[in-house]
Design a protein around this motif. Structure first.
Motif, PDB file in Angstrom:
ATOM      1  N   GLY A   1       7.095   3.711 -16.345  1.00 20.15           N
ATOM      2  CA  GLY A   1       6.634   2.992 -15.156  1.00 20.15           C
ATOM      3  C   GLY A   1       5.836   1.761 -15.548  1.00 20.15           C
TER       4      GLY A   1
ATOM      5  N   TYR B   1       7.396   9.324 -17.105  1.00 22.58           N
ATOM      6  CA  TYR B   1       7.293   8.649 -15.819  1.00 22.58           C
ATOM      7  C   TYR B   1       6.245   7.542 -15.840  1.00 22.58           C
ATOM      8  CZ  TYR B   1      10.405  12.083 -13.783  1.00 22.58           C
ATOM      9  OH  TYR B   1      11.500  12.852 -13.503  1.00 22.58           O
TER      10      TYR B   1
ATOM     11  N   ALA C   1       0.835  -1.207   0.000  1.00 19.75           N
ATOM     12  CA  ALA C   1       0.000   0.000   0.000  1.00 19.75           C
ATOM     13  C   ALA C   1       0.871   1.259   0.000  1.00 19.75           C
ATOM     14  CB  ALA C   1      -0.938   0.000   1.210  1.00 19.75           C
ATOM     15  N   VAL C   2       1.932   1.268   0.809  1.00 14.42           N
ATOM     16  CA  VAL C   2       2.836   2.427   0.829  1.00 14.42           C
ATOM     17  C   VAL C   2       3.480   2.623  -0.545  1.00 14.42           C
ATOM     18  CG1 VAL C   2       5.035   3.302   1.691  1.00 14.42           C
ATOM     19  CG2 VAL C   2       3.391   2.392   3.280  1.00 14.42           C
ATOM     20  N   LEU C   3       3.953   1.523  -1.133  1.00  6.28           N
ATOM     21  CA  LEU C   3       4.610   1.622  -2.439  1.00  6.28           C
ATOM     22  C   LEU C   3       3.651   2.208  -3.474  1.00  6.28           C
ATOM     23  CD1 LEU C   3       6.629  -1.726  -2.628  1.00  6.28           C
ATOM     24  CD2 LEU C   3       7.520   0.590  -2.370  1.00  6.28           C
ATOM     25  N   ALA C   4       2.418   1.690  -3.498  1.00  3.89           N
ATOM     26  CA  ALA C   4       1.446   2.186  -4.479  1.00  3.89           C
ATOM     27  C   ALA C   4       1.150   3.661  -4.233  1.00  3.89           C
ATOM     28  CB  ALA C   4       0.165   1.358  -4.405  1.00  3.89           C
ATOM     29  N   ALA C   5       1.059   4.050  -2.949  1.00  2.00           N
ATOM     30  CA  ALA C   5       0.736   5.442  -2.621  1.00  2.00           C
ATOM     31  C   ALA C   5       1.888   6.388  -2.954  1.00  2.00           C
ATOM     32  CB  ALA C   5       0.374   5.561  -1.135  1.00  2.00           C
ATOM     33  N   ILE C   6       3.119   5.895  -2.920  1.00  2.00           N
ATOM     34  CA  ILE C   6       4.258   6.724  -3.328  1.00  2.00           C
ATOM     35  C   ILE C   6       4.335   6.797  -4.848  1.00  2.00           C
ATOM     36  CG2 ILE C   6       6.788   6.882  -3.366  1.00  2.00           C
ATOM     37  CD1 ILE C   6       6.856   5.617  -0.603  1.00  2.00           C
ATOM     38  N   LEU C   7       4.062   5.628  -5.493  1.00  2.00           N
ATOM     39  CA  LEU C   7       4.278   5.533  -6.941  1.00  2.00           C
ATOM     40  C   LEU C   7       3.250   6.295  -7.771  1.00  2.00           C
ATOM     41  CD1 LEU C   7       5.372   1.818  -7.290  1.00  2.00           C
ATOM     42  CD2 LEU C   7       6.680   3.836  -7.958  1.00  2.00           C
ATOM     43  N   ALA C   8       1.970   6.207  -7.386  1.00  2.00           N
ATOM     44  CA  ALA C   8       0.933   6.789  -8.248  1.00  2.00           C
ATOM     45  C   ALA C   8       1.176   8.279  -8.516  1.00  2.00           C
ATOM     46  CB  ALA C   8      -0.450   6.541  -7.644  1.00  2.00           C
ATOM     47  N   PRO C   9       1.392   9.112  -7.486  1.00  2.00           N
ATOM     48  CA  PRO C   9       1.671  10.527  -7.783  1.00  2.00           C
ATOM     49  C   PRO C   9       2.984  10.717  -8.540  1.00  2.00           C
ATOM     50  CG  PRO C   9       1.098  10.238  -5.468  1.00  2.00           C
ATOM     51  CD  PRO C   9       1.306   8.871  -6.035  1.00  2.00           C
ATOM     52  N   ALA C  10       4.012   9.904  -8.231  1.00  2.00           N
ATOM     53  CA  ALA C  10       5.294  10.064  -8.913  1.00  2.00           C
ATOM     54  C   ALA C  10       5.163   9.774 -10.403  1.00  2.00           C
ATOM     55  CB  ALA C  10       6.341   9.146  -8.285  1.00  2.00           C
ATOM     56  N   MET C  11       4.262   8.841 -10.762  1.00  3.09           N
ATOM     57  CA  MET C  11       4.106   8.486 -12.175  1.00  3.09           C
ATOM     58  C   MET C  11       3.136   9.404 -12.915  1.00  3.09           C
ATOM     59  SD  MET C  11       4.015   4.337 -11.811  1.00  3.09           S
ATOM     60  CE  MET C  11       3.336   4.015 -13.436  1.00  3.09           C
ATOM     61  N   PHE C  12       2.009   9.721 -12.270  1.00  2.85           N
ATOM     62  CA  PHE C  12       0.944  10.407 -12.999  1.00  2.85           C
ATOM     63  C   PHE C  12       0.894  11.912 -12.731  1.00  2.85           C
ATOM     64  CE2 PHE C  12      -0.438   5.973 -12.650  1.00  2.85           C
ATOM     65  CZ  PHE C  12      -0.519   5.682 -13.999  1.00  2.85           C
ATOM     66  N   LEU C  13       1.541  12.367 -11.658  1.00  2.00           N
ATOM     67  CA  LEU C  13       1.556  13.803 -11.343  1.00  2.00           C
ATOM     68  C   LEU C  13       2.997  14.298 -11.233  1.00  2.00           C
ATOM     69  CD1 LEU C  13      -0.806  13.630  -8.211  1.00  2.00           C
ATOM     70  CD2 LEU C  13      -1.579  14.096 -10.507  1.00  2.00           C
TER      71      LEU C  13
END
Lengths: 106, 234
Positions: free
Chosen positions: A75, A71, A46-58
Motif C-alpha cells: 500500500g 497489505y 475521507a471515505v477512501l482513507a477510512a476504508i483503506l486504513a483498516p484494509a492495510m493495517f488490520l
C-alpha cells in the motif's frame, strides 16, 4: 434460487436502493446550508482513507505492522508510485505486481 | 455533447474497472463457495449492485446468519451511499425521476468518485449526468460480467479469498486518494479519518467507517479555516 435466497436478494436490493435514491431526490428539493456544501468536498478522500486504513493495517482484524503484512508495505509502495507517476493505471498495475511479488517473497 | 459526456464517463471509469474486476471475480467465486446458488449470486450483482455489502452477505450466508441480520448489515454497510447522494444531489436538482431513479440505483464508490470530480470541474456543461450514466454503465456491465466469470471459476476452484486479488481494490483506492494529499486540509482530513477508522475498527457492521468519514470531514473544514481566512471556495 430458493425462496430464502429470493427474500435475501429482495431485502438487500430494497435497503441498498433506500440509502441511495431518497437522499438524491430529497436533497435536490431542499437547499443545503453553504457550510454543509463546503464540507462535502472532503467526503471522497475521507471515505477512501477510512476504508483503506483498516484494509492495510488490520488485514486479519488485528494491528499488523510487520513487513510480512504485504497489505501495508505494498500500500505504501503504491502510494509512492502514485505520488511520483501521477497516473492511476500505472499505480494499479505496478502496485498489484509489487503486492503479489512481496507476498510470494515472504 | 451528450455522447461525448457519456464516453468521457466510461473513459474516466476505465482504470477503476481494473481494480473492481478481481473483486467481482472473487465475489462470484466466494458466493458459490459459501453455499449461495449461482442464480442468487448473479441476481445479487444485478439487483443489489453494491460490492462490499454483497461480499459480506455471501460470507454471512455461509455462516448461517439469519436473513434479518444480513439485510440489516447490508443497510449499515451501504449507509455511506447516502453521503454520496447528498453530495451529488445539489448538482442534479434539475433532473427528472427517470434519471434520478436509475442513477440512484447505479451509485457506487467508484462512480461517485469520478462523477463528483466531473461535477466540480469548472465548465458549465448541462450534460454532466450523461457522464454519470457512462460511468455507471461501465461499472454495471463490468460487475455483471466478472460476477458470472467468478461463479463459473468458483465452482471449480476452492478458497478464492486466498488468491490475493483483494489488494486490487486497495491499490485502486490508494491511486484515487493520493492526489488529494497534496493539499494540506485534505491530507489532514484523510489522516484523521484513517486514525479514527483504525481506532473504531472493532465496532460492528463497519459503523466506524461512517464515524471516521464524518471526523475526516470536520477535520478538513477546521484545518482549511485555520490555513486561510474564508475567501476561496473550491
Amino acid at each position: 434460487m430458493t425462496f430464502q435466497e429470493l427474500l435475501l436478494v429482495c431485502g438487500m436490493a430494497a435497503v441498498t436502493f433506500l440509502v441511495r435514491w431518497p437522499v438524491l431526490t430529497l436533497v435536490s428539493r431542499i437547499p443545503l446550508p453553504p457550510i454543509v456544501l463546503d464540507g462535502m468536498k472532503f467526503i471522497p478522500s475521507a471515505v477512501l482513507a477510512a476504508i483503506l486504513a483498516p484494509a492495510m493495517f488490520l488485514p486479519d482484524g488485528t494491528l499488523d505492522l510487520h513487513p510480512t503484512n504485504a497489505y501495508w508495505v505494498a500500500g505504501l509502495a503504491s502510494a509512492l508510485i502514485n505520488w511520483y507517476s501521477r497516473n492511476l493505471l500505472t499505480t494499479i498495475v505496478a502496485g498489484m505486481a509489487f503486492f503479489l511479488i512481496w507476498r510470494w517473497l515472504w | 455533447m451528450r455522447r461525448q459526456e457519456f464516453w468521457a464517463g466510461i473513459r474516466a471509469t476505465f482504470p477503476l474497472l481494473v481494480g473492481t474486476t478481481p473483486f467481482g471475480l472473487i465475489f462470484g467465486a466466494l458466493a458459490v463457495n459459501s453455499g449461495l446458488s449461482a442464480s442468487a449470486a448473479a441476481a445479487m450483482s444485478a439487483f443489489v449492485f453494491a460490492g462490499s455489502s454483497q461480499f459480506i452477505a455471501a460470507k454471512l450466508f455461509g455462516s448461517d446468519a439469519s436473513l434479518w441480520i444480513i439485510v440489516l448489515t447490508t443497510l449499515v454497510v451501504n449507509l455511506r451511499h447516502s453521503l454520496y447522494s447528498a453530495t451529488l444531489a445539489p448538482h442534479m436538482k434539475h433532473l427528472p425521476q427517470r434519471w434520478l431513479v436509475p442513477l440512484g440505483f447505479w451509485l457506487t464508490d467508484e462512480s461517485f468518485l469520478v462523477v463528483d470530480k466531473r461535477y466540480r470541474s469548472d465548465d458549465r456543461s448541462p450534460f454532466k449526468h450523461w457522464f454519470f450514466l457512462g460511468s455507471a454503465t461501465a461499472m454495471y456491465a463490468n460487475w455483471q460480467l466478472w460476477t458470472w466469470v467468478g461463479i463459473l471459476a468458483g465452482q471449480r476452484l476452492p478458497n478464492p479469498a486466498s488468491w490475493g486479488l483483494d489488494f486490487a481494490l486497495v491499490v485502486t483506492f490508494i491511486g484515487m486518494l493520493v492526489p488529494d494529499l497534496r493539499s494540506r486540509p485534505f491530507a489532514a482530513s484523510a489522516l484523521s479519518a484513517a486514525l479514527t477508522a483504525l481506532l473504531l475498527a472493532g465496532l460492528p457492521n463497519r459503523l466506524g467507517l461512517m464515524v471516521a468519514t464524518l471526523t475526516g470531514v470536520a477535520t478538513g473544514m477546521l484545518v482549511e479555516k485555520r490555513l486561510q481566512p474564508p475567501k476561496e471556495l473550491r
